[in-house]
Design an enzyme around this catalytic site. Structure first.
Site, PDB file in Angstrom:
ATOM      1  N   GLU A 172       1.720   9.824   0.081  1.00 20.20           N
ATOM      2  CA  GLU A 172       0.605  10.144   0.963  1.00 20.20           C
ATOM      3  C   GLU A 172      -0.661   9.689   0.256  1.00 20.20           C
ATOM      4  O   GLU A 172      -0.784   9.833  -0.951  1.00 20.20           O
ATOM      5  CB  GLU A 172       0.479  11.649   1.234  1.00 20.20           C
ATOM      6  CG  GLU A 172       1.589  12.247   2.048  1.00 20.20           C
ATOM      7  CD  GLU A 172       2.701  12.819   1.176  1.00 20.20           C
ATOM      8  OE1 GLU A 172       2.482  13.028  -0.034  1.00 20.20           O
ATOM      9  OE2 GLU A 172       3.796  13.040   1.702  1.00 20.20           O
TER      10      GLU A 172
ATOM     11  N   TYR B 185      -1.773   0.167  -2.561  1.00 23.72           N
ATOM     12  CA  TYR B 185      -0.401   0.436  -2.110  1.00 23.72           C
ATOM     13  C   TYR B 185       0.108  -0.688  -1.201  1.00 23.72           C
ATOM     14  O   TYR B 185       1.266  -1.101  -1.313  1.00 23.72           O
ATOM     15  CB  TYR B 185      -0.325   1.787  -1.404  1.00 23.72           C
ATOM     16  CG  TYR B 185      -0.638   2.954  -2.314  1.00 23.72           C
ATOM     17  CD1 TYR B 185      -0.098   3.035  -3.590  1.00 23.72           C
ATOM     18  CD2 TYR B 185      -1.479   3.972  -1.906  1.00 23.72           C
ATOM     19  CE1 TYR B 185      -0.394   4.098  -4.434  1.00 23.72           C
ATOM     20  CE2 TYR B 185      -1.773   5.039  -2.739  1.00 23.72           C
ATOM     21  CZ  TYR B 185      -1.231   5.096  -3.999  1.00 23.72           C
ATOM     22  OH  TYR B 185      -1.516   6.148  -4.826  1.00 23.72           O
TER      23      TYR B 185
END
Length: 143
Positions: free
Chosen positions: A101, A113
């Site tokens: 998350e 990411y």
């Protein structure tokens, strides 16, 4: 990462995540699960801890628990290096997918990411203590 690293790690944790920093007890709990289901690392520059990261792994799934880098070392590759280590550890443990998350208001982290192959899965509304949404992301690993 060891218990001896906690003072420096807690300082980074509190400055990086002021609204929802993990407590010393939470971090100690994570370390207590090493190496069974957890893998935590620190990044050193000139002998100083400038970042830390953690992975939870069980079965074929792993989760990036946290990644934090001091403000002075953000954008220098420290976070990416720790993420590569977490992904390698997930693969060593037999994981086929890694989840995480990330704060919806942190485009810099989301970009990192994405560069490492994570794709957006969805949104967890009000996930963080201050009410900020979390973007859930996932990356498949290949054996």
């Amino acid at each position: 990462m060891t218990v001896d690293d906690l003072p420096a790690v807690l300082e980074i944790e509190r400055s990086t995540f002021p609204a929802d920093a993990w407590s010393e007890g939470m971090l100690r709990g994570e370390l207590d699960d090493q190496p069974r289901t957890r893998h935590y690392v620190v990044a050193l520059v000139g002998g100083e801890i400038v970042g830390y990261a953690g992975l939870a792994a069980a079965g074929d799934q792993a989760d990036v628990q946290t990644i934090a880098v001091t403000a002075a070392h953000q954008g220098t590759g420290v976070g990416g290096a720790m993420l590569r280590e977490l992904l390698a550890e997930a693969a060593r443990r037999g994981a086929t997918s890694v989840f995480l998350e990330v704060r919806a208001d942190n485009p810099q982290a989301r970009g990192v990411y994405e560069r490492y192959g994570f794709t957006e899965l969805g949104v967890r509304r009000g996930y963080y203590d201050d009410g900020t949404d979390a973007i859930t992301m996932m990356r498949k690993l290949h054996g």
